[in-house]
Design an enzyme around this catalytic site. Structure first.
Site, short mmCIF file in Angstrom:
data_model
loop_
_atom_site.label_atom_id
_atom_site.label_comp_id
_atom_site.label_asym_id
_atom_site.label_seq_id
_atom_site.Cartn_x
_atom_site.Cartn_y
_atom_site.Cartn_z
N ASN A 104 0.65 -1.33 -0.08
CA ASN A 104 -0.01 -0.16 0.07
C ASN A 104 0.34 1.32 -0.11
O ASN A 104 0.75 2.07 -0.71
CB ASN A 104 -1.27 0.21 0.91
CG ASN A 104 -2.35 -1.32 1.25
OD1 ASN A 104 -1.76 -1.69 0.56
ND2 ASN A 104 -2.34 -1.28 2.63
N GLU A 120 -2.87 -3.99 -5.36
CA GLU A 120 -4.20 -3.52 -4.68
C GLU A 120 -5.47 -2.41 -5.14
O GLU A 120 -5.60 -1.95 -4.88
CB GLU A 120 -4.17 -4.00 -4.03
CG GLU A 120 -3.11 -5.20 -2.94
CD GLU A 120 -3.43 -5.29 -1.35
OE1 GLU A 120 -4.27 -4.38 -1.10
OE2 GLU A 120 -3.42 -6.66 -1.02
N GLU A 159 1.63 -11.63 -2.36
CA GLU A 159 1.50 -11.52 -1.28
C GLU A 159 0.72 -12.97 -0.65
O GLU A 159 -0.46 -12.98 -1.14
CB GLU A 159 0.74 -10.18 -0.91
CG GLU A 159 1.33 -9.43 -1.04
CD GLU A 159 0.76 -7.76 -0.74
OE1 GLU A 159 0.25 -7.52 0.61
OE2 GLU A 159 1.11 -6.83 -1.27
N GLN A 185 5.45 -10.91 4.50
CA GLN A 185 6.28 -10.20 4.45
C GLN A 185 7.90 -10.43 5.40
O GLN A 185 7.46 -11.79 5.66
CB GLN A 185 6.33 -8.27 5.27
CG GLN A 185 5.33 -7.84 4.83
CD GLN A 185 5.62 -6.85 4.17
OE1 GLN A 185 6.43 -5.53 4.74
NE2 GLN A 185 3.84 -6.14 4.19
O1 AHR Z 1 1.46 -6.56 3.28
C1 AHR Z 1 0.39 -6.17 4.05
C2 AHR Z 1 -0.19 -4.93 2.36
O2 AHR Z 1 -1.48 -6.43 2.99
C3 AHR Z 1 0.84 -4.87 2.22
O3 AHR Z 1 0.61 -3.20 2.22
C4 AHR Z 1 -1.05 -4.36 1.10
O4 AHR Z 1 -0.39 -4.72 -0.64
C5 AHR Z 1 -2.08 -5.34 1.35
O5 AHR Z 1 -3.30 -5.24 1.78
#
Ligand code: AHR
Length: 503
Positions: A72, A173, A292, A352
């Site tokens: 984001n 997204e 992700e 992450q």
């Molecule tokens: O990984 C955390 C968040 O999750 C990322 O910034 C976004 O792409 C997703 O909604």
């Protein structure tokens, strides 16, 4: 003891495994960068402020590619803020996570760090508040050799050779209402197409990932993919998928079944890509970037509290999920799902890497340690290379809230170039050990050289700085191989890595 069986054959192949499925993700979010990989003044910090102990754990987990800088965050990011002399870089309000971005780590610093970690950078561009022009500028900055405005700026900033970043995300997204500069599928498809076209005119060797839906639960899922691909199919290489799971109702069997949803999600997106291919009479296949994926729910309430207390602080401790043993089992099944779809999933990023929904945790000024989910990821990344094999699994099943016939034994296998075979297996049964019969006759003489097991009697057990090995892999009970058939003992509720090497 319950019984299950698996038939493997050297000729039943799903496809070559792209090592990039073991990618990860670092966003300018919380303590991922500041207080995670970078902490000047920490006893373990190197001359550039990066923690050597964290780097060592990142190397151990083995990530060949890291997505960066968001997430984001990227939808409001100005890449120019993150290059040049550090003292001249602006502080910016980050509207994605309500923090202040200091830009003390930027493209140059992150690239150098990633190289030291043994990883390539997968760079995301801002298609939220910005557009194709800034997208082509950043490719010129990163990859053009010289004698142009932005490549000369890079050289002036101390980097003569191009970075040669090969994989680029076209925003993040873009269907989400939480996203800065959210777009309709048509608007995004048009913008992504123009950005991809111009970026590839600057550097034809790059590959680009278009944003799919931000999750399969979005009401627009499916229609978004169809509409946007209709606009950009010819100029893009991959479609992104994002998916996180949680267990807020404390239903372990239901939670462990969630990898089936991931599998359905992949098949649906593959079908849509191929439908657009058919409609366009195209010879080109668009593959998937599952960039992700993880478990994410433990920290939700904590984050609300943090924002109530201190909006705009730098490096707020956001999204700091503490993972337990059952999370590691689901992560194991998600890795198995990625391997089973290795013919179409070419890139995947565990979201992450450090502190933020991450396998690696740090304490500011203190230590760093591996969370439970570190282990299945490290095992798959270490041993799950080469060819993905189609495993024919016969197993008892169970029903749960969202799924019928969930396999109690979730398994797949890979064959490395040296001929060794690795079986990855999650036993979802809360109570039953399994005697697993594995038919390996087509591979010639193999011996069971290693059985690694991750198990804990408490599904909620976690690792902490004080008890970093509370949930850690150990030698498993193993088994026998006779006449090309192995019999392996698989303990209840466990992640297993069973390695067969040439006898
Ligand atoms: O990984 C955390 C968040 O999750 C990322 O910034 C976004 O792409 C997703 O909604």
């Amino acid at each position: 003891m319950k019984k299950a069986s698996i038939i493997l054959d050297k000729d039943y192949r799903i496809g070559q495994i792209d090592p990039r499925i073991y990618g990860s993700f670092i966003e300018h979010l919380g303590r991922a960068v500041y207080g995670g990989i970078y902490e000047p003044g920490h006893p373990q910090a190197d001359e550039n402020g990066f923690r050597k102990d964290v780097l060592e754990l990142v190397r151990r987990i083995g990530v060949p590619i890291v997505r960066y800088p968001g997430g984001n965050f990227v939808s409001g990011f100005h890449w120019e803020d993150s290059v040049g002399p550090k003292e001249a870089r602006p502080k910016r309000l980050d509207l994605a996570w309500f923090t202040t971005e200091t830009n003390q780590v930027g493209m140059h610093e992150f690239y150098d760090w990633a190289k030291r970690a043994g990883a390539e950078v997968m760079y995301a561009i801002n298609l939220g508040t910005r557009g194709p022009e800034q997208a082509r500028d950043v490719v010129e900055y990163a990859n053009h050799p010289g004698s142009s405005k932005f490549s000369d700026m890079r050289i002036a900033n101390g980097r003569k050779e191009p970075f040669n970043i090969k994989l680029w995300c076209l925003g993040n997204e873009m269907d989400g209402p939480w996203q800065m500069g959210r777009k309709t599928a048509y608007e995004y498809g048009r913008t992504a197409n123009e950005a991809a076209k111009m970026m590839k005119w600057v550097d034809p060797s790059i590959e680009v990932v278009a944003c799919g839906s931000s999750s399969s639960e979005m009401p627009t899922f499916g229609d978004w993919e169809l509409t946007m691909l209709n606009e950009c199919y010819d100029n893009i290489d991959y479609v992104s998928l994002h998916r996180y799971y949680g267990n807020p109702t404390n239903d372990t069997p239901g939670f462990l079944a969630r990898a089936m949803d991931m599998d359905d999600f992949i098949h649906t997106v593959v079908s849509i890509c191929d439908a657009v291919k058919g409609k366009k009479h195209s010879k080109k296949t668009v593959n998937l970037s599952f960039d992700e994926w993880n478990v994410w729910y433990h920290s939700n309430e904590q984050d609300e509290e943090i924002w109530k207390r201190e909006k705009w602080g730098p490096a707020l401790p956001l999204l700091e999920d503490v993972y337990n043993f059952e999370d590691a089992l689901l992560v194991g099944s998600m890795l198995i799902t990625l391997l089973r779809n290795a013919d179409r999933v070419k890139v995947a990023c565990l979201a992450q890497l450090v502190n933020v929904i991450a396998p690696i945790m740090t304490r500011n000024g203190g230590g760093c340690w591996a969370q439970t989910i570190f282990w299945p990821f490290m095992h798959a990344s270490t041993y799950g290379r080469g060819t993905s094999l189609r495993a024919l699994v016969k197993t008892p099943v169970y029903d749960c809230k969202d799924y019928e016939a969930v396999p109690l034994i979730d398994a797949t296998a890979t064959q490395a170039e040296d001929g060794s075979v690795t079986l990855f297996c999650v036993n979802r049964s809360m109570k039953a050990d399994f005697a697993l019969d594995v038919d390996l006759r087509s591979f010639g003489a193999l011996r069971l050289s290693e059985h690694i097991v991750l198990h804990h009697d408490d599904v909620k057990a976690v690792n902490t700085e004080d008890k970093p090995d509370n949930v850690a892999p150990a030698a498993g009970p193993g088994g026998t191989v006779d006449g090309g058939r192995a019999s392996v003992h698989i303990p209840a509720l466990s992640w297993n890595v069973i390695r067969f090497t040439k006898a």
